[in-house]
Enzyme design. Structure first.
Site, PDB file in Angstrom:
ATOM      1  N   ASP A  91      27.011  15.024  21.460  1.00 63.76           N
ATOM      2  CA  ASP A  91      28.289  15.446  20.870  1.00 63.76           C
ATOM      3  C   ASP A  91      28.622  16.882  21.269  1.00 63.76           C
ATOM      4  O   ASP A  91      28.834  17.753  20.424  1.00 63.76           O
ATOM      5  CB  ASP A  91      28.232  15.296  19.349  1.00 63.76           C
TER       6      ASP A  91
ATOM      7  N   ASP B  29      29.461  11.184  23.467  1.00 66.66           N
ATOM      8  CA  ASP B  29      30.504  12.131  23.069  1.00 66.66           C
ATOM      9  C   ASP B  29      30.393  13.397  23.902  1.00 66.66           C
ATOM     10  O   ASP B  29      29.782  14.394  23.491  1.00 66.66           O
ATOM     11  CB  ASP B  29      30.451  12.431  21.569  1.00 66.66           C
TER      12      ASP B  29
ATOM     13  N   TYR C 135      35.177  15.203  24.389  1.00 69.72           N
ATOM     14  CA  TYR C 135      36.146  15.106  23.289  1.00 69.72           C
ATOM     15  C   TYR C 135      37.581  15.221  23.818  1.00 69.72           C
ATOM     16  O   TYR C 135      38.455  15.788  23.175  1.00 69.72           O
ATOM     17  CB  TYR C 135      35.875  16.164  22.218  1.00 69.72           C
TER      18      TYR C 135
ATOM     19  N   ASN D 253      31.766   7.140  21.026  1.00 73.15           N
ATOM     20  CA  ASN D 253      33.065   6.611  20.613  1.00 73.15           C
ATOM     21  C   ASN D 253      34.225   7.416  21.177  1.00 73.15           C
ATOM     22  O   ASN D 253      35.319   6.881  21.397  1.00 73.15           O
ATOM     23  CB  ASN D 253      33.162   6.558  19.079  1.00 73.15           C
TER      24      ASN D 253
ATOM     25  N   HIS E  30      29.359   8.703   8.827  1.00 68.56           N
ATOM     26  CA  HIS E  30      29.134   7.506   9.654  1.00 68.56           C
ATOM     27  C   HIS E  30      27.938   6.693   9.174  1.00 68.56           C
ATOM     28  O   HIS E  30      27.247   6.063   9.982  1.00 68.56           O
ATOM     29  CB  HIS E  30      28.924   7.880  11.123  1.00 68.56           C
TER      30      HIS E  30
ATOM     31  N   HIS F 119      26.331  11.087  17.421  1.00 71.10           N
ATOM     32  CA  HIS F 119      27.386  10.573  16.537  1.00 71.10           C
ATOM     33  C   HIS F 119      27.486  11.346  15.225  1.00 71.10           C
ATOM     34  O   HIS F 119      28.563  11.802  14.861  1.00 71.10           O
ATOM     35  CB  HIS F 119      27.159   9.082  16.276  1.00 71.10           C
ATOM     36  N   VAL F 120      26.401  11.462  14.485  1.00 71.32           N
ATOM     37  CA  VAL F 120      26.396  12.244  13.250  1.00 71.32           C
ATOM     38  C   VAL F 120      26.121  13.705  13.623  1.00 71.32           C
ATOM     39  O   VAL F 120      25.106  14.002  14.251  1.00 71.32           O
ATOM     40  CB  VAL F 120      25.329  11.727  12.269  1.00 71.32           C
ATOM     41  N   HIS F 121      27.015  14.597  13.226  1.00 67.09           N
ATOM     42  CA  HIS F 121      26.954  15.979  13.710  1.00 67.09           C
ATOM     43  C   HIS F 121      25.970  16.799  12.894  1.00 67.09           C
ATOM     44  O   HIS F 121      26.331  17.696  12.128  1.00 67.09           O
ATOM     45  CB  HIS F 121      28.350  16.606  13.665  1.00 67.09           C
TER      46      HIS F 121
END
Length: 429
Positions: A147, A174, A177, A207, A301, A328-330
């Protein structure tokens, strides 16, 4: 009707960031969003230069040119400005609404010697770059961050990664962005070029790479697939969204969280066949990378990877995967070895590392009390290091970058479960 469709597409194109953000869970609090750090075009004719592993003893050099007549060709050698080898490759381009990409070149070069510095030049002229090939045997060190995005946090993460050498970078989804704003892909490539042109970057999709709309732009992952060609063909995968690669004594499977993964899917069949072929005498370590985590105690999430876990977890467990990275999970969270939601000394160690520096901020809210399966969790930006010392031993460290200098906030020396006689078992595929 066509004009109406274009108007809707135009609206979605410019307002897509608000659409994307509306899909996120509103039940958790993030730190204030960080502004985008846009890197200007500059004067170079060669943009977004990065390298990746491409099969045994080979690397792939990717670069973009505005000039459509530039050749897809890389010259390289072991001495500066002395290129004794030259290889031609392929090129592609794409359109996304009103955006037209430059000419995207992919050139596979080799065979190359391990642990060796090579100097190279793209397209027959221009600036000289260099990269170092990974070693062929232990020790080997991976840098890991998911991410990423392109904010001042991203810059700090990349800067701290550069201060200490590593062999391969793993990115569990990710990337830019861009979220349909294609110039942000170009800016992202310019931001990371200094690092990504010198060490192989191995990525999988998240995603934010989907970038599709049902009306006009219905092809998912168009930008990602064009810009980030990974060794899927070399690993006999039919999709760039999942693949595997070997480096030193490590076999790594990069999985797709947003492409079918059920037992009838191509990904499941490919993964099953890929894991069956792993020779643990040649590659005693087995690592998996994906975007949506299968295990998480953060409210953001929560449960987003559960369907994939139910479909694929038994394959990874039977193959005796050592460690699984997700994004995904920041936040950052490390789990004890686990299988089927229970502590299992023979299961993989799961690590969520979606804290590279994205503009959406951190996921700050964890479920309480802390699960006994969760060994360490903290919502800070940073990156990780996996150093595999030999056939059995490894060291993991997570480097928080909120501080002025990189600080090791979590670390663990551990052995592969296969080192235990209790966990040794034959494959049961």
């Amino acid at each position: 009707m066509k004009i109406f469709g274009l108007l809707i597409s135009f609206t979605l194109f410019f307002f897509s960031p608000f659409v994307c953000q509306a899909n996120y869970d509103s039940n958790f609090t993030r730190q204030p969003p960080r502004p985008l750090f846009i890197v200007s075009h500059g004067r170079s004719n060669f943009l977004n230069v990065h390298v990746s592993l491409a099969g045994k003893d080979h690397m792939r050099v990717t670069y973009i040119t505005d000039d459509k007549h530039v050749a897809s060709m890389v010259e390289y050698g072991k001495r500066p400005k002395k290129y004794d080898r030259k290889t031609s490759g392929e090129s592609t381009s794409y359109r996304f609404f009103f955006y037209s990409s430059g000419k995207i070149h992919h050139v596979k070069i080799g065979p190359l010697q391990p642990n060796t510095k090579y100097y190279y030049r793209c397209g027959g002229h221009g600036d000289e770059y260099s990269f170092k090939t990974p070693p062929s045997k232990f020790p080997i060190e991976f840098a890991v961050a998911g991410d990423l995005g392109q904010t001042d946090w991203t810059i700090r993460t990349l800067d701290q990664m550069m201060k200490r050498d590593f062999d391969v970078f793993l990115l569990p989804g990710d990337l830019s962005y861009a979220d349909t704003h294609q110039p942000l892909w170009d800016s992202f490539g310019r931001l990371l070029e200094t690092l990504a042109s010198t060490r192989p970057w191995m990525v999988t999709e998240g995603n934010h790479e989907i970038e599709s709309f049902p009306i006009e732009e219905h092809i998912s992952f168009k930008s990602y697939n064009a810009r980030w060609l990974m060794p899927h063909a070399e690993s006999l995968s039919r999709s760039n969204l999942y693949y595997s690669f070997d480096v030193a004594g490590v076999h790594t499977v990069m999985l797709g969280s947003y492409t079918p993964f059920d037992s009838h899917s191509d990904q499941y069949k490919w993964l099953h066949a890929d894991l069956r072929k792993v020779d643990r005498k040649k590659t005693p370590w087995l690592v998996a990378v994906m975007h949506a985590p299968w295990y998480s105690t953060n409210k953001a999430h929560y449960g987003s990877g559960e369907k994939m876990r139910k479909a694929l977890e038994s394959l990874l467990y039977r193959a005796q995967v050592d460690i699984v990275f997700a994004g995904h999970v920041h936040t950052y969270e490390r789990f004890k070895p686990v299988y089927n939601k229970k502590a299992d000394p023979c299961g993989p160690m799961y690590i969520t590392i979606g804290d590279g520096g994205n503009l959406e901020g951190l996921a700050l809210r964890f479920h309480k009390p802390q699960s006994p399966l969760s060994a360490f969790r903290e919502s800070s930006f940073g990156h990780g290091r996996l150093k595999i010392t030999d056939n059995k031993r490894a060291h993991w460290s997570w480097h928080r970058n909120n501080d002025e200098m990189s600080v090791i906030a979590d670390e663990l020396s551990f052995e592969s479960p296969r080192a235990s006689s209790h966990c040794r078992r034959s494959k049961s595929f």
